[in-house]
Scaffold this active site. Sequence first.
Site, PDB file in Angstrom:
ATOM      1  N   PRO A 215       0.689  -0.998   0.164  1.00 48.53           N
ATOM      2  CA  PRO A 215      -0.116  -0.088   0.092  1.00 48.53           C
ATOM      3  C   PRO A 215       0.929   1.228   0.060  1.00 48.53           C
ATOM      4  CG  PRO A 215      -0.745  -1.641   1.620  1.00 48.53           C
ATOM      5  CD  PRO A 215       0.507  -2.072   1.160  1.00 48.53           C
ATOM      6  N   LEU A 216       0.629   2.250  -0.877  1.00 47.37           N
ATOM      7  CA  LEU A 216       1.379   3.426  -0.855  1.00 47.37           C
ATOM      8  C   LEU A 216       1.576   4.022   0.521  1.00 47.37           C
ATOM      9  CD1 LEU A 216       0.232   4.956  -4.446  1.00 47.37           C
ATOM     10  CD2 LEU A 216       2.367   3.852  -3.724  1.00 47.37           C
ATOM     11  N   CYS A 217       0.257   4.104   1.359  1.00 48.35           N
ATOM     12  CA  CYS A 217       0.303   4.633   2.486  1.00 48.35           C
ATOM     13  C   CYS A 217       1.402   4.030   3.527  1.00 48.35           C
ATOM     14  CB  CYS A 217      -1.003   4.913   3.261  1.00 48.35           C
ATOM     15  SG  CYS A 217      -1.671   3.107   3.457  1.00 48.35           S
ATOM     16  N   THR A 218       1.592   2.795   3.220  1.00 48.28           N
ATOM     17  CA  THR A 218       2.667   2.306   4.034  1.00 48.28           C
ATOM     18  C   THR A 218       4.095   2.676   3.748  1.00 48.28           C
ATOM     19  OG1 THR A 218       1.381   0.316   4.673  1.00 48.28           O
ATOM     20  CG2 THR A 218       3.531  -0.005   4.778  1.00 48.28           C
ATOM     21  N   GLU A 221       4.369   6.364   4.728  1.00 53.59           N
ATOM     22  CA  GLU A 221       4.382   7.052   6.074  1.00 53.59           C
ATOM     23  C   GLU A 221       5.015   5.939   7.202  1.00 53.59           C
ATOM     24  OE1 GLU A 221       0.319   7.416   6.737  1.00 53.59           O
ATOM     25  OE2 GLU A 221      -0.040   8.981   5.187  1.00 53.59           O
TER      26      GLU A 221
END
Length: 454
Positions: A215-218, A221
């Site tokens: 996931p791009l959020c992982t 961030e």
Amino acid sequence: MASPDAEQAAPTEPARWRDLDMLLSRPGNLVAASFDPSSTLRDLLGSLVEVLVVGAGGLGCELLKDLALSGFKKLHVIDMDTIDVSNLNRQFLFRVQDVGKSKAEVAARRVMERVSGVNIVPHFCRIEDKEIEFYSQFHIIVLGLDSIEARSYINSVACGFLEYDSNDNPLEETVKPMVDGGTEGFKGHARVIIPGTTPCFECNIWLFPPQVKFPLCTLAETPRTAAHCIEYAHLIKWDEVHPGKPFDADDAEHMQWIYSEALKRAELFGISGVTYSLTQGVVKNIIPATASTNAIISAACALEAFKLISGCSKNVSNYLTYNGLEGTHIKVTEFVRDKDCLVCGPGTLIEQDTSSTLAEFIKMLEEHPKLRISKASVTHEGNNLYMQSPEVLEQMTRPNLCLPMFELLKEVPYATVHATGMAENNGKKVSSLRKLRVAFKGAEASKMDTAESS
């Protein structure tokens, strides 16, 4: 005392083929019904049988060597890749001076230098670049690939030649067998695919785990692994620093930049394990390879190919797995063919009106819930009805678009056509070939009316 040169001399021709000739000249309880033992069978196989090896990497190099030493003298090999320095530790046919050259061409030359009488024709191109008829000349296809998409394409091509009788039984003369090998670290598999009899690649595609996606959020961030840091540099940081500039995984400077940025990211979050080789592996999705595993799986594949062609023994039924991680574990599993498979089955039934044009048929392929083939090229019995490319063929076949399919297919009630285009596979658009059974509504009745009136 014999000299070192004498000790390393290649075996004489009779000694080299002794065991092979013995295998082919004796009967047994496990031989095929069609097997006719003969001391001349090896020469017959060598002169008549044509084999295609797909892939000239770690497994492909071993396959070419093993097949040549198994008596096959007419070999072709196809691979689009060039030799990289990182290949030299396990792809034994290549040398430092070969870096940058075609894998297929170098591998073919090296094997021909060592095995007298064998002829290997290299093809330095993508498998999709070849016309479908190119694949029809081979008696068997042996796969040494590391890509699900490439396996799926070759599988669809081989199954595309398969024809069925009126009772949906495969016609033996149209069967093009395949042997598929694959390795990952200390694990590997060898499987026999006989279209119409054993499961094809698509029947058991669930055996392959889905590709890992982060996931791009992982990535942005909360990175937790070295792979997260590498993918952050690859998918996010590159576009921020180089807007509009495409990333080239084969460019050493580009890869070095990703490695440097991944190191900075790892240091920021206290993550260890980022190396240049891991960076290459994550970005290119490289499957780890071990020379010993390649050799073992290649030997299994070559043996199965030899048994398929000669009939000297039963083939494995039908999926062999090898695990050398802790000791040696070999297992054979017999998987069941999916009778409704879109690829190796009799073909997807498509009903058409006799007035429907080829353009309407191609449009219908895009909307069909089971097919979803876009930009389709259509062939029938080796004839091009419409080709999307190259441009010269597109212009030549364009007039057919406004003609009724019924007319193009010689006004028969039923016909088999092949459609090649782009279809979705595991979330990706990939080249796909599908066999279609076209049935024309009312065609039988119209033919009877014509016959009665005449």
